[in-house]
Design a protein around this motif. Sequence first.
Motif, PDB file in Angstrom:
ATOM      1  N   ARG A   2       0.847  -1.194   0.000  1.00 34.81           N
ATOM      2  CA  ARG A   2       0.000   0.000   0.000  1.00 34.81           C
ATOM      3  C   ARG A   2       0.885   1.248   0.000  1.00 34.81           C
ATOM      4  O   ARG A   2       2.086   1.172   0.300  1.00 34.81           O
ATOM      5  CB  ARG A   2      -0.924   0.015   1.213  1.00 34.81           C
ATOM      6  CG  ARG A   2      -0.225  -0.008   2.563  1.00 34.81           C
ATOM      7  CD  ARG A   2      -1.195  -0.267   3.700  1.00 34.81           C
ATOM      8  NE  ARG A   2      -0.526  -0.275   5.022  1.00 34.81           N
ATOM      9  CZ  ARG A   2      -0.355   0.798   5.777  1.00 34.81           C
ATOM     10  NH1 ARG A   2      -0.820   1.984   5.355  1.00 34.81           N
ATOM     11  NH2 ARG A   2       0.249   0.716   6.944  1.00 34.81           N
ATOM     12  N   ILE A   3       0.291   2.366  -0.319  1.00 34.96           N
ATOM     13  CA  ILE A   3       1.035   3.624  -0.349  1.00 34.96           C
ATOM     14  C   ILE A   3       1.064   4.208   1.054  1.00 34.96           C
ATOM     15  O   ILE A   3       0.020   4.561   1.617  1.00 34.96           O
ATOM     16  CB  ILE A   3       0.397   4.616  -1.338  1.00 34.96           C
ATOM     17  CG1 ILE A   3       0.495   4.061  -2.762  1.00 34.96           C
ATOM     18  CG2 ILE A   3       1.086   5.977  -1.247  1.00 34.96           C
ATOM     19  CD1 ILE A   3      -0.172   4.934  -3.812  1.00 34.96           C
ATOM     20  N   ALA A 334      -1.049  -0.734  -9.866  1.00 31.78           N
ATOM     21  CA  ALA A 334      -2.448  -0.727  -9.439  1.00 31.78           C
ATOM     22  C   ALA A 334      -2.676   0.275  -8.312  1.00 31.78           C
ATOM     23  O   ALA A 334      -3.732   0.923  -8.248  1.00 31.78           O
ATOM     24  CB  ALA A 334      -2.863  -2.130  -8.996  1.00 31.78           C
ATOM     25  N   LEU A 335      -1.703   0.431  -7.427  1.00 30.25           N
ATOM     26  CA  LEU A 335      -1.831   1.414  -6.345  1.00 30.25           C
ATOM     27  C   LEU A 335      -1.935   2.840  -6.889  1.00 30.25           C
ATOM     28  O   LEU A 335      -2.531   3.707  -6.254  1.00 30.25           O
ATOM     29  CB  LEU A 335      -0.629   1.323  -5.405  1.00 30.25           C
ATOM     30  CG  LEU A 335      -0.476   0.026  -4.604  1.00 30.25           C
ATOM     31  CD1 LEU A 335       0.818   0.055  -3.810  1.00 30.25           C
ATOM     32  CD2 LEU A 335      -1.667  -0.180  -3.674  1.00 30.25           C
ATOM     33  N   LEU A 336      -1.361   3.048  -8.066  1.00 27.87           N
ATOM     34  CA  LEU A 336      -1.374   4.374  -8.691  1.00 27.87           C
ATOM     35  C   LEU A 336      -2.504   4.537  -9.694  1.00 27.87           C
ATOM     36  O   LEU A 336      -2.608   5.574 -10.348  1.00 27.87           O
ATOM     37  CB  LEU A 336      -0.029   4.617  -9.396  1.00 27.87           C
ATOM     38  CG  LEU A 336       1.198   4.667  -8.496  1.00 27.87           C
ATOM     39  CD1 LEU A 336       2.468   4.618  -9.335  1.00 27.87           C
ATOM     40  CD2 LEU A 336       1.169   5.918  -7.624  1.00 27.87           C
ATOM     41  N   GLY A 337      -3.336   3.518  -9.825  1.00 25.70           N
ATOM     42  CA  GLY A 337      -4.395   3.573 -10.833  1.00 25.70           C
ATOM     43  C   GLY A 337      -3.869   3.375 -12.241  1.00 25.70           C
ATOM     44  O   GLY A 337      -4.513   3.787 -13.213  1.00 25.70           O
ATOM     45  N   GLN A 338      -2.717   2.752 -12.352  1.00 28.41           N
ATOM     46  CA  GLN A 338      -2.116   2.489 -13.659  1.00 28.41           C
ATOM     47  C   GLN A 338      -2.150   0.991 -13.947  1.00 28.41           C
ATOM     48  O   GLN A 338      -1.387   0.227 -13.360  1.00 28.41           O
ATOM     49  CB  GLN A 338      -0.658   2.973 -13.690  1.00 28.41           C
ATOM     50  CG  GLN A 338      -0.461   4.453 -13.492  1.00 28.41           C
ATOM     51  CD  GLN A 338       1.012   4.842 -13.562  1.00 28.41           C
ATOM     52  OE1 GLN A 338       1.802   4.236 -14.291  1.00 28.41           O
ATOM     53  NE2 GLN A 338       1.403   5.866 -12.810  1.00 28.41           N
ATOM     54  N   LEU A 393       7.716   4.813  -6.979  1.00 24.61           N
ATOM     55  CA  LEU A 393       7.066   3.884  -6.062  1.00 24.61           C
ATOM     56  C   LEU A 393       7.764   2.525  -6.062  1.00 24.61           C
ATOM     57  O   LEU A 393       7.890   1.879  -5.013  1.00 24.61           O
ATOM     58  CB  LEU A 393       5.584   3.725  -6.428  1.00 24.61           C
ATOM     59  CG  LEU A 393       4.748   2.911  -5.434  1.00 24.61           C
ATOM     60  CD1 LEU A 393       4.793   3.522  -4.033  1.00 24.61           C
ATOM     61  CD2 LEU A 393       3.292   2.815  -5.922  1.00 24.61           C
ATOM     62  N   ILE A 394       8.228   2.076  -7.226  1.00 20.61           N
ATOM     63  CA  ILE A 394       9.011   0.835  -7.279  1.00 20.61           C
ATOM     64  C   ILE A 394      10.237   0.948  -6.376  1.00 20.61           C
ATOM     65  O   ILE A 394      10.548   0.042  -5.591  1.00 20.61           O
ATOM     66  CB  ILE A 394       9.433   0.523  -8.731  1.00 20.61           C
ATOM     67  CG1 ILE A 394       8.213   0.155  -9.586  1.00 20.61           C
ATOM     68  CG2 ILE A 394      10.459  -0.610  -8.769  1.00 20.61           C
ATOM     69  CD1 ILE A 394       8.501   0.107 -11.077  1.00 20.61           C
ATOM     70  N   LEU A 395      10.921   2.076  -6.448  1.00 20.27           N
ATOM     71  CA  LEU A 395      12.096   2.281  -5.599  1.00 20.27           C
ATOM     72  C   LEU A 395      11.723   2.288  -4.117  1.00 20.27           C
ATOM     73  O   LEU A 395      12.427   1.704  -3.281  1.00 20.27           O
ATOM     74  CB  LEU A 395      12.788   3.587  -5.985  1.00 20.27           C
ATOM     75  CG  LEU A 395      13.478   3.591  -7.356  1.00 20.27           C
ATOM     76  CD1 LEU A 395      13.855   5.013  -7.759  1.00 20.27           C
ATOM     77  CD2 LEU A 395      14.708   2.698  -7.349  1.00 20.27           C
TER      78      LEU A 395
END
Length: 416
Positions: A2-3, A334-338, A393-395
Amino acid sequence: MRILTSDQAVLDHVAARRETIIGRTIDWANINSGSRNAAGLNAVLDVLEAAAGALSATVERLPTQGSTTVTDDGSVRTEAHADALKITARPEAPIQVVLTGHYDTVFPADSRFQTVTTRADGALNGPGVADMKGGISVLLAALEAFETHPDKHGVGWTVLLSPDEEIGSPASAPLLAELGARGHVGLTYEPALADGTLAGARKGSGNYHLIVTGRAAHAGRAFDEGRNAVAGAAIIAAALHGLNGQHEGVTVNVAKISGGGALNVVADNAVVRFNVRVPDKAAADWIDASVRAIAATPPFEGLTLDLHGGFTRAPKPMDDAQTALFEAVKEAGALLGQPIAWKPSGGVCEGNNLHAAGLPNIDTLGVRGGDIHSDQEFAWPDSFVERAQLSALILCKIASGEIDAAKLKSLRMETL
């Protein structure tokens, strides 16, 4: 996954720099940096080095090795290449991420396609705006943001920006191999497709140049004394083309035959240039052996054949490490809506080199765009922040351990 609040601060950092991320891409794309335009490459290297100064990192220019090239008259000469740019932070950290890109383009210094414009639909149209000066801007923006994250200290990273990807990375290949062997995860910034789809499995690629030498003679007075290299090259080209369809997934593209001269002279020189694509190592071994068998036997008496080149990029299959990494990136997206999807590609890039060196990697993290390698090349402005946030976010998730970089590397090493 999660973010977290700390992750959101990183994402907000990216969003706040939207105009800078896009604007510097346009500035860079307006400087021609065709792979053999030395002055243009150096000019772009200057501005990239300046941009890298915004990072708390070591920035250095690395000399690249020379390479050999076969000219149209069949002579072999050494070609020099511009420097690569290396940017390094925390090389002592337990997890190492390798980020790569290239600052050369396919557009030569005399190309008519030199500047960026905005299309009526809002897309940017320009040389390298997607492939991959936009990707470099996204890469730097992701790192600038990640450097504000409280967990950054567990992750070191190295960026390599190379000058020769569009011609097969002949000069930067050793640098890529060295980084690939040392790193845990790789991120490369070729453009995604216009809808954001990533390249999954990639074929391998080889470039060959076959020099055909004959004997010159007057085409009227002494035709029988000559040995026509162009005719021999044509026969060889037909034999190479005939390899298509003989092994699943293998293609041979005879791209160019050069040589000869005046119409009243039996041609004494020719060069056949061709590319091969393969899905796996077995196919690579088969086509290389087949090519060398053809090159070992002149089609008629009096010709000599000299083969140069070979495989520049190994195949990059969707092995266990690649599959696990893609799934993790899909979850982050998916967390970013992408929505993140991927599909096989016959194209090749530095991701092939990194994978061959033992590094699991995603190699289409650049902007969303299309029509690359043409004067219709475009990139969608909204994708610059989107893709920079995805990388950032990956980082963050590598730093938190939610993306287990060490395990990904271990999986790759099991199949190396």
